[in-house]
Scaffold this motif. Structure first.
Motif, short mmCIF file in Angstrom:
data_model
loop_
_atom_site.label_atom_id
_atom_site.label_comp_id
_atom_site.label_asym_id
_atom_site.label_seq_id
_atom_site.Cartn_x
_atom_site.Cartn_y
_atom_site.Cartn_z
N GLU A 144 0.82 -1.20 0.00
CA GLU A 144 0.00 0.00 0.00
C GLU A 144 0.86 1.26 0.00
OE1 GLU A 144 -0.27 -2.49 2.11
OE2 GLU A 144 -2.17 -3.43 1.55
N GLN A 145 1.94 1.22 0.76
CA GLN A 145 2.81 2.40 0.84
C GLN A 145 3.50 2.69 -0.49
OE1 GLN A 145 5.16 0.98 4.20
NE2 GLN A 145 4.33 2.61 5.51
N ILE A 146 4.05 1.66 -1.13
CA ILE A 146 4.77 1.89 -2.37
C ILE A 146 3.81 2.25 -3.51
CG2 ILE A 146 4.81 -0.53 -3.10
CD1 ILE A 146 7.61 2.08 -3.55
N VAL A 147 2.61 1.66 -3.52
CA VAL A 147 1.63 2.01 -4.56
C VAL A 147 1.20 3.46 -4.44
CG1 VAL A 147 -0.73 1.60 -5.36
CG2 VAL A 147 0.79 -0.34 -4.94
N SER A 148 0.93 3.93 -3.22
CA SER A 148 0.52 5.32 -3.01
C SER A 148 1.62 6.28 -3.46
CB SER A 148 0.18 5.56 -1.54
OG SER A 148 -0.90 4.75 -1.14
N TYR A 149 2.86 5.93 -3.12
CA TYR A 149 3.99 6.80 -3.48
C TYR A 149 4.17 6.85 -5.00
CZ TYR A 149 8.78 8.59 -3.61
OH TYR A 149 9.91 9.33 -3.87
N MET A 150 4.20 5.68 -5.64
CA MET A 150 4.43 5.63 -7.08
C MET A 150 3.25 6.23 -7.86
SD MET A 150 7.46 4.52 -7.44
CE MET A 150 7.52 4.27 -9.21
N THR A 151 2.04 6.19 -7.31
CA THR A 151 0.90 6.82 -7.97
C THR A 151 1.08 8.33 -8.02
OG1 THR A 151 -0.60 5.06 -7.24
CG2 THR A 151 -1.60 7.14 -7.89
N ALA A 152 1.55 8.92 -6.91
CA ALA A 152 1.81 10.36 -6.89
C ALA A 152 2.92 10.73 -7.86
CB ALA A 152 2.16 10.80 -5.47
N VAL A 153 3.94 9.89 -7.97
CA VAL A 153 5.04 10.14 -8.92
C VAL A 153 4.51 10.06 -10.35
CG1 VAL A 153 7.22 9.25 -9.81
CG2 VAL A 153 6.83 9.34 -7.33
N ALA A 154 3.68 9.06 -10.63
CA ALA A 154 3.15 8.88 -11.99
C ALA A 154 2.27 10.06 -12.40
CB ALA A 154 2.36 7.58 -12.07
N GLU A 155 1.59 10.65 -11.43
CA GLU A 155 0.68 11.76 -11.73
C GLU A 155 1.38 13.12 -11.65
OE1 GLU A 155 -2.43 11.21 -8.92
OE2 GLU A 155 -3.36 9.53 -10.03
N ASN A 156 2.71 13.11 -11.53
CA ASN A 156 3.50 14.35 -11.48
C ASN A 156 3.00 15.28 -10.37
OD1 ASN A 156 5.01 13.49 -13.70
ND2 ASN A 156 3.55 14.37 -15.14
N ASN A 157 2.79 14.70 -9.20
CA ASN A 157 2.25 15.46 -8.07
C ASN A 157 3.25 15.44 -6.92
OD1 ASN A 157 0.76 16.57 -5.97
ND2 ASN A 157 -1.15 15.62 -6.66
N PRO A 158 4.23 16.38 -6.88
CA PRO A 158 5.25 16.37 -5.83
C PRO A 158 4.68 16.50 -4.43
CG PRO A 158 5.85 17.86 -7.62
CD PRO A 158 4.44 17.46 -7.86
N ALA A 159 3.59 17.27 -4.27
CA ALA A 159 3.03 17.47 -2.93
C ALA A 159 2.53 16.16 -2.34
CB ALA A 159 1.89 18.50 -3.00
N ASP A 160 1.74 15.41 -3.14
CA ASP A 160 1.26 14.11 -2.65
C ASP A 160 2.41 13.13 -2.43
OD1 ASP A 160 -1.28 15.03 -2.64
OD2 ASP A 160 -1.97 13.93 -4.41
N ALA A 161 3.41 13.17 -3.32
CA ALA A 161 4.56 12.26 -3.19
C ALA A 161 5.31 12.54 -1.89
CB ALA A 161 5.49 12.41 -4.39
N LEU A 162 5.49 13.83 -1.56
CA LEU A 162 6.18 14.18 -0.31
C LEU A 162 5.36 13.76 0.90
CD1 LEU A 162 7.65 17.69 -1.18
CD2 LEU A 162 8.94 15.62 -0.69
N THR A 163 4.04 13.93 0.82
CA THR A 163 3.18 13.50 1.93
C THR A 163 3.33 12.00 2.19
OG1 THR A 163 1.58 15.24 1.40
CG2 THR A 163 0.80 13.40 2.74
N ASN A 164 3.32 11.22 1.12
CA ASN A 164 3.51 9.77 1.27
C ASN A 164 4.90 9.44 1.79
OD1 ASN A 164 1.10 8.10 0.11
ND2 ASN A 164 1.34 9.78 -1.35
#
Length: 570
Positions: free
Chosen positions: A247-267
């Motif tokens: 769950e942790q890696i999927v949430s992180y990689m989803t934010a990366v795939a969507e070019n969303n640095p804010a969500d990626a940093l939150t994860n």
């Protein structure tokens, strides 16, 4: 009986029990069965791959009273004594704590004596690369021609540090990392034997974290079982190894795939706050990228995907990554891993990495090589034009230099290099005043150990020097190159380290004096000449001319030894 760690309880007792080293164990078994064992072996390879275990099995096999096709029987008195570590003829030595010349000389003296119980006296020297240069030299002759009933088995994780002269006198075996499947099979065998229920994904995480080392895998398994009260679950394995959940890696990689640095940093912050290891985190990102690349290949390679990582949630975002961007992410993660190993600020590096791989500009950056490639013909034209202009400028400069009058050339200023200013002649003369050949030989004997005690940088500087004179309280070091002499003179840390190390080994306070090698003969001659002149002034009437000449010869012999003095008549 006190609890024993799994890797000790399940240590292989025969060659057949050794996991992942089939070629090596088969070779050793055949050698024992045909009585064609060597007098010296070198086992090298990563930690936890079976080097010491194979050494102990080989020591048992050559001494076993009832060997079976090269395998020890583990039933005779010799095998039982070896298994219980009470066989006096199998000597295990840790070179990390016994790396001096004296320890190896002690071995050299004791190999002459016959075994007390077994057929062979076997010396197992672990981490042999830790021996000093002097210790290697002391071992060399014995290793080449030991008595017929003596065997040496050297084990090391760093074979590049062992002198070639030692390696050439042994049969060398390189142990490879154990495959993940072999580690899984071994752990399943142990857990089934202990009747413990386990989660297969948990075993996968442990096998991956072990990095090819069976001992590491069993140590992590032991820790996970203790954490979970003899229960091995996925959560227990993740907590012990610091691995990420799906769950942790999927949430992180989803934010990366969507070019969303804010969500990626939150994860990222959530992952680090849960106690996950930054190194394990970066390793997981690389594994995810590798599996997505295989998935995108649409070929037989996709069958090699790790299904524990490529869950349905991960497959759903795999199409959002193209290979070019995945290659970029792997490069950035690899660079970050190098920085993490040399820094305590792991959070900062992980934040920078997250922003880099999740920003929208990344796609433009990854496409830059293709754009540069399309503009290559135009760039070539510009390069050709610039090359012509450079050639024209060169010819103009050459013409100007040719037409310039010779009188305008100014003589180069002469540099005044006063190398003598750094020489401490008073200290050198003090050493020469009481120097003996015996003191010089003692200094040369301990010098390899002194070099090993220095840092890598200091050792590199002192490699171009050697002891040339010594007294009971002083040592003169001559440097091959004046530049290194100058640097060594100005390096107070080096001088302090040398003084402390030499004094420690000589067991007395010793002053270190340095001199350029090219200046040493003149200083030596000057000292002898000054002593002769002084003796003339003090006792010019009492000593005949022949006696003065003899005194000069005696002084030279005292300083440099009988073998190094050649007397010639005028």
């Amino acid at each position: 009986m006190a609890y024993q760690a799994l890797y000790r309880v399940w240590r292989p007792q025969t060659f057949a029990d050794v996991v992942g080293q089939g070629v090596i164990t088969q070779t050793l078994r055949n050698a024992v069965a045909s009585n064609m064992t060597s007098h010296a072996y070198l086992f090298s390879g990563p930690r936890g791959t079976g080097k010491t275990s194979c050494a102990k099995i080989l020591a048992k096999a050559v001494n076993c009273l009832n060997p079976q096709d090269g395998e020890p029987c583990n039933k005779c008195e010799i095998c039982k004594a070896a298994n219980e570590n009470r066989l006096n003829d199998v000597i295990e030595i840790d070179a990390a704590s016994n790396n001096g010349v004296e320890e190896i000389r002690d071995i050299r003296d004791k190999v002459k004596y016959a075994p007390t119980e077994a057929k062979f006296k076997v010396y197992i020297i672990d981490e042999v690369h830790m021996l000093s240069q002097g210790a290697f030299n002391a071992l060399l002759k014995t290793l080449e021609e030991p008595p017929a009933n003596v065997m040496f088995i050297l084990a090391t994780t760093e074979p590049q540090k062992i002198p070639a002269t030692i390696i050439s006198r042994t049969q060398s075996f390189t142990f490879r990392r154990i495959s993940r499947q072999d580690i899984l099979d071994r752990m399943e065998l142990i857990l089934n034997d202990k009747e413990i229920e386990y989660d297969e994904e948990a075993l996968n995480i442990i096998a991956t974290s072990a990095e090819g080392g069976m001992r590491d895998a069993l140590s992590i398994l032991d820790q996970a079982l203790s954490f979970g009260n003899d229960q091995l679950t996925l959560k227990n394995a993740q907590e012990v190894t610091g691995a990420l959940s799906n769950e942790q890696i999927v949430s992180y990689m989803t934010a990366v795939a969507e070019n969303n640095p804010a969500d990626a940093l939150t994860n990222l912050y959530k992952i680090l706050a849960s106690g996950r290891s930054a190194i394990r985190f970066t390793e997981m990102i690389i594994r995810v990228c590798r599996n997505i690349i295989l998935y995108n290949s649409n070929s037989d390679l996709s069958n090699q995907m790790d299904n524990t990582i490529m869950t349905n949630e991960m497959l759903a975002i795999a199409d959002k990554f193209d290979n070019q961007r995945l290659f970029y992410i792997v490069d950035q993660v690899s660079n970050t891993q190098r920085n993490l190993k040399n820094s305590n600020q792991t959070d900062v590096y992980m934040e920078i990495l997250t922003v880099k791989i999740s920003e929208p500009q990344v796609e433009q950056t990854s496409q830059a090589p293709a754009a540069a490639e399309s503009s290559q013909p135009q760039d070539n034209v510009q390069v050709d034009r610039l090359s012509e202009e450079v050639q024209q400028l060169k010819s103009k400069i050459k013409n100007l230099a040719t037409n310039q009058p010779q009188a305008q050339k100014k003589p180069k200023p002469r540099r005044n290099n006063n190398k003598q200013s750094h020489l401490n002649k008073t200290a050198i003369y003090r050493v020469l005043g009481s120097a003996t050949k015996q003191d010089l030989n003692s200094a040369k004997d301990i010098w390899p150990d002194v070099m090993n005690m220095l840092s890598v940088t200091q050792r590199a500087m002192m490699k171009v020097s050697e002891p040339v004179a010594a007294s009971p309280d002083g040592l003169v070091m001559a440097f091959d190159y004046p530049m290194w002499f100058e640097q060594a003179q100005e390096d107070q840390d080096l001088l302090d380290s040398l003084t402390g190390d030499v004094s420690k080994l000589m067991k007395k306070q010793v002053q270190i004096v340095m001199v350029p090698k090219q200046e040493w003969p003149n200083i030596r001659k000057e000292y002898i000449s000054n002593n002769i002149d002084l003796s003339k002034n003090n006792d010019v009437k009492s000593k005949p001319k022949a006696a003065k000449s003899d005194e000069t010869i005696d002084e030279a012999v005292k300083l440099f030894g009988q073998d190094n003095v050649d007397v010639k008549n005028d």
